[in-house]
Design an enzyme around this catalytic site. Structure first.
Site, PDB file in Angstrom:
ATOM      1  CB  CYS B  35      54.821  24.871  13.644  1.00  0.00           C
ATOM      2  SG  CYS B  35      54.233  26.549  13.748  1.00  0.00           S
ATOM      3  CG  ASP B  37      59.417  21.271  12.799  1.00  0.00           C
ATOM      4  OD1 ASP B  37      59.825  20.136  12.565  1.00  0.00           O
ATOM      5  OD2 ASP B  37      59.194  22.130  11.928  1.00  0.00           O
ATOM      6  CB  CYS B  60      60.385  16.802   8.980  1.00  0.00           C
ATOM      7  SG  CYS B  60      61.314  18.312   9.117  1.00  0.00           S
ATOM      8  CB  CYS B 104      65.015  21.882  10.935  1.00  0.00           C
ATOM      9  SG  CYS B 104      63.504  21.285  10.182  1.00  0.00           S
TER      10      CYS B 104
END
Lengths: 399, 143
Positions: B35, B37, B60, B104
């Site tokens: 994915c 992350d 990110c 996130c």
């Protein structure tokens, strides 16, 4: 601080020649080319000249050039025209590739919903090349169109479009090529190539945004996407974006005139980047090493994610792009990187540098240095990298 | 860049509490490389207080910033407080995240819980399993 723009695949800075060519058409020569008075006729003359220039640069006839709002519209119009012509003959099969631009893929998706059958040819892992043989094998009696891009926007691979066009001609199937990344950067001669349609975009070769063109071989009845006035010989209604068209023609003329020299210089800097970045370690070059756009470099770096790489490079004066999910605004990384067989894990860590002739060897060395430092920094805080280094998980790429 | 708030960029450029705690009392890891992350948190707990915390992140800018901010919010807090930390608190502390980056902050909430659960498990402390719902819900990543 130094700021190196290495995202020319996204868009380019307009050339002085393009800006100078455009300016008169914003104020002094503001007429509508469809008007009969002298202000309008001056504009009409400029439109004729711009069309002749673009045609000459592609070795086409001016009548074969239709100005559009850009590459996407040109791709749409070419594909929808071929589909409409095919449907009339009961031919509803289209062949393309898995690495096309979304302007092509999404148009094909739309056609698939309308009953067309679409075959997307797989590409060679790593290089992204398709072969004329693949196309030959996929062509059926009901195939109405083959659409293969001239050069890929992400990985820079230049496809064997001339060979593919020859197969299409032999099989009497229309051939479209999205040449948005190629025109102005590599030699594009529509006669020599043998394409039926070719799409280009002004802002990819130092022209303005919002303008492009579609080459449609004489004898093919182009279908209009926008109905209205009789502009563009009835194939694209709406008052012409004259300043942009003139600017695009000027930019193209200059790019084509200097093409050999620009390509030679850019390729040398590109190769320096490719070599320099390899030394970062645990990375892999995406796209074909030889059949490659002069300004394209694309690497996947293992153990890091692309967006954070881009943001930190931007802080250090390097503008680049990535095919990571976070930069694409979707859950998946770039469809091109996945199509060339890169696993999700490393596709997220991609970096595209697309340089023009203003990027020097010194700039390239600076970019390599910055990428090395930033990749190292991000790897240091990456649990994925820790697991790779400790042997808990296996590296995908070579050191 | 206007994509992120100043706070996000500050935590991204200068992440707090990056690293590893070798003798951690609890370790949590969520997300996956597929994915794009992954967050990993290491915590030290003394007298029911999170006395030290370190993190590693593959992801990110907003993933790194969310993790960094979460460690700041947690450090020095009693475990009972830490358990109530939500992704919303992380987003607020960062002066907001773009809509497609909210996941996130969800990862940050989940990784904290995962580290605490590991702490409870390692130390044989009884807990209400409902405090720790199963796996990461990938739906939160969808746009």
């Amino acid at each position: 601080m130094k700021y190196i723009y290495a995202d020319n695949g996204a868009t380019t800075r307009m050339s002085d020649a393009a800006v100078a060519a455009m300016l008169p058409f914003l104020q002094d020569c503001y007429g509508n080319p469809s008007s009969l008075h002298s202000v309008g006729q001056k504009a009409a003359e400029a439109l004729v000249k711009a069309r002749e220039t673009v045609a000459r640069c592609l070795n086409a006839d001016p009548k074969e050039i239709t100005f559009t709002s850009g590459g996407s519209e040109a791709d749409n119009q070419a594909i929808l025209t071929a589909a409409a012509l095919g449907r009339k003959k009961g031919k509803t099969h289209i062949i393309s590739t898995t690495i096309e631009h979304h302007a092509v893929l999404h148009t094909l998706n739309k056609l698939a919903k309308e009953g067309f059958e679409v075959t997307l040819l797989p590409v060679t892992p790593g290089t992204g090349l398709v072969t004329a043989e693949q196309v030959r094998d996929a062509i059926r009696d009901d195939t109405c169109l083959v659409s293969v891009m001239f050069a890929n926007n992400e990985i820079g691979t230049i496809e064997p479009v001339k060979e593919i066009a020859a197969v299409c001609k032999e099989k009497k199937v229309l051939f479209h090529t999205d040449a948005v990344q190629a025109v102005g950067h590599v030699k594009v001669d529509v006669k020599d190539l043998g394409a039926d349609f070719l799409a280009l975009s002004g802002h990819k070769f130092h022209g303005p945004k919002g303008v492009g063109a579609l080459y449609c071989r004489r004898g093919i009845l182009l279908q209009s996407l926008i109905e209205g006035g009789a502009q563009e010989r009835g194939k694209r209604a709406g008052t012409e974006n004259l300043a942009a068209i003139v600017g695009m023609a000027a930019a193209l003329e200059e790019s084509v005139k200097n093409l050999d020299e620009t390509a030679r210089r850019t390729t040398a800097v590109r190769d320096r980047l490719i070599k320099g970045l390899r030394a970062v370690g645990h990375c892999v070059l995406n796209g074909d090493r030889e059949n490659r756009l002069p300004g394209n470099v694309n690497y996947c770096f293992e153990g890091i994610e692309g967006e954070s790489l881009l943001l930190l490079l931007d802080d250090r004066g390097v503008a680049a792009s990535s095919g990571s999910a976070c930069t694409s605004g979707s859950l998946d990384p770039s469809h091109v990187l996945l199509a060339i067989g890169r696993p999700h894990e490393i596709a997220h860590g991609s970096l595209r540098l697309s340089i023009d002739e203003t990027v020097t060897e010194e700039d390239a060395d600076y970019i390599v240095e910055q990428v090395k430092e930033v990749v190292g920094y991000l790897r240091n805080m990456s649990p994925v990298w820790r697991d790779l280094k400790s042997g808990k998980t296996a590296f995908i790429t070579e050191e | 860049m206007a994509l992120y708030s100043e706070k996000v960029m500050d935590h991204f450029r200068n992440p707090r509490n990056v690293g590893v705690i070798e003798d951690a009392d609890g370790v949590g890891e969520v997300g996956n490389a597929k994915c794009g992350d992954i967050m990993k948190f290491y915590i030290k707990v003394d007298d029911d207080v999170v006395t030290d915390i370190k993190f590693e992140t593959f992801g990110c800018g907003s993933a790194i910033a969310s993790a960094s901010m979460a460690t700041e919010l947690i450090k020095g807090q009693p475990v009972s407080e830490v358990l109530t930390l939500t992704n919303k608190a992380v987003v607020e502390a960062l002066d907001g995240l773009p809509p497609h980056k909210i996941h996130c902050s969800v990862l940050a909430e989940e990784v904290i819980k995962a580290a605490l659960k590991d702490y409870y498990d390692r130390h044989g402390i009884a807990y209400d399993p409902e405090l720790f719902p199963d796996d990461h819900d990938c739906e939160t990543c969808e746009l």
